[in-house]
Structure formats: structure tokens, C-alpha cells
Write a protein that holds these residues in place. Sequence first.
Motif, short mmCIF file in Angstrom:
data_model
loop_
_atom_site.label_atom_id
_atom_site.label_comp_id
_atom_site.label_asym_id
_atom_site.label_seq_id
_atom_site.Cartn_x
_atom_site.Cartn_y
_atom_site.Cartn_z
N LYS A 193 0.84 -1.20 0.00
CA LYS A 193 0.00 0.00 0.00
C LYS A 193 0.87 1.26 0.00
O LYS A 193 0.62 2.20 -0.75
N GLY A 194 1.92 1.27 0.81
CA GLY A 194 2.82 2.42 0.85
C GLY A 194 3.59 2.62 -0.44
O GLY A 194 3.94 3.74 -0.79
N SER A 195 3.83 1.54 -1.16
CA SER A 195 4.59 1.66 -2.40
C SER A 195 3.83 2.42 -3.48
O SER A 195 4.42 2.93 -4.42
N VAL A 196 2.52 2.52 -3.32
CA VAL A 196 1.71 3.28 -4.29
C VAL A 196 2.22 4.71 -4.36
O VAL A 196 2.34 5.29 -5.44
N PHE A 197 2.54 5.31 -3.21
CA PHE A 197 3.01 6.69 -3.19
C PHE A 197 4.34 6.82 -3.93
O PHE A 197 4.55 7.77 -4.67
N GLY A 198 5.23 5.85 -3.72
CA GLY A 198 6.51 5.87 -4.43
C GLY A 198 6.35 5.68 -5.92
O GLY A 198 7.07 6.28 -6.71
N MET A 199 5.38 4.86 -6.32
CA MET A 199 5.17 4.65 -7.75
C MET A 199 4.52 5.85 -8.42
O MET A 199 4.83 6.17 -9.56
N ILE A 200 3.63 6.53 -7.69
CA ILE A 200 3.09 7.79 -8.23
C ILE A 200 4.23 8.79 -8.36
O ILE A 200 4.34 9.50 -9.37
#
Length: 121
Positions: free
Chosen positions: A62-69
Amino acid sequence: MLDLFVRFLLGGTAVMVSYLVTVLSPWKILAGIFAAFPAVMLTAVLMMGLASGSVKAAKIAKGSVFGMIGGVVCVITVFLSLQLSHQWLFSILLGLVLWLVSSIAISAFKEKLLNRSAARA
């Protein structure tokens, strides 16, 4: 120590495959696609899942979504900066800075929205 070895092996393999695709593929778009392979995220989720179970692994994903954005912001920044400046090192550094800033900003914005929703309820 096993955790570090697995991360090194998976991350290194992803980088090596990306490089080989870049060098050997007649379709250079594949190099860009493989360069964006989320090896670090997948490895982090795998290792967290093995060490602590699915709930904590889901939090990493879930946290990786921010990094991918932020990764999208980075790619757009590098692309546009290269078009304007023709300075690859500057473009990469600018992209990395904006990746970090945008990832943190998006995460903070989402947290603020969640807190506001919780306060209303």
C-alpha cells in the motif's frame, strides 16, 4: 543476512535483465519498460511477507503506491528536463528530488484526508 542476500539477488537480477534488454533488444521501448520494473517493491513485499505475514506485507504494498506515483512524476520530470536542458545528470537528479518530494507530499495529503474523514465521523 539471508534477507540482504535475497534483496541483493532479486534487485541485481532485475537490473541485469533490464540492462540486457536495453543492449540486446531491437525495440528500445522495452528497455524503458524493464527499467521501470518494480523490483524493490516486490522484494520488500516478499521479504515482509516471509518475515511478518500478509498484513504487514500489504502495508508495504500500500505504501509503495506513493513511491510509484512519485515514479511517474520522476519520469515526466526527467523526460521534460532532458528535452529542455539536454543535461542528463541534472535531469536525473531533478527527477529523483521531485520523486521524493512528490511521494512524501502525496502520502501526507492522503493522511490529511483520512484524518479529516475520521474527524467528521
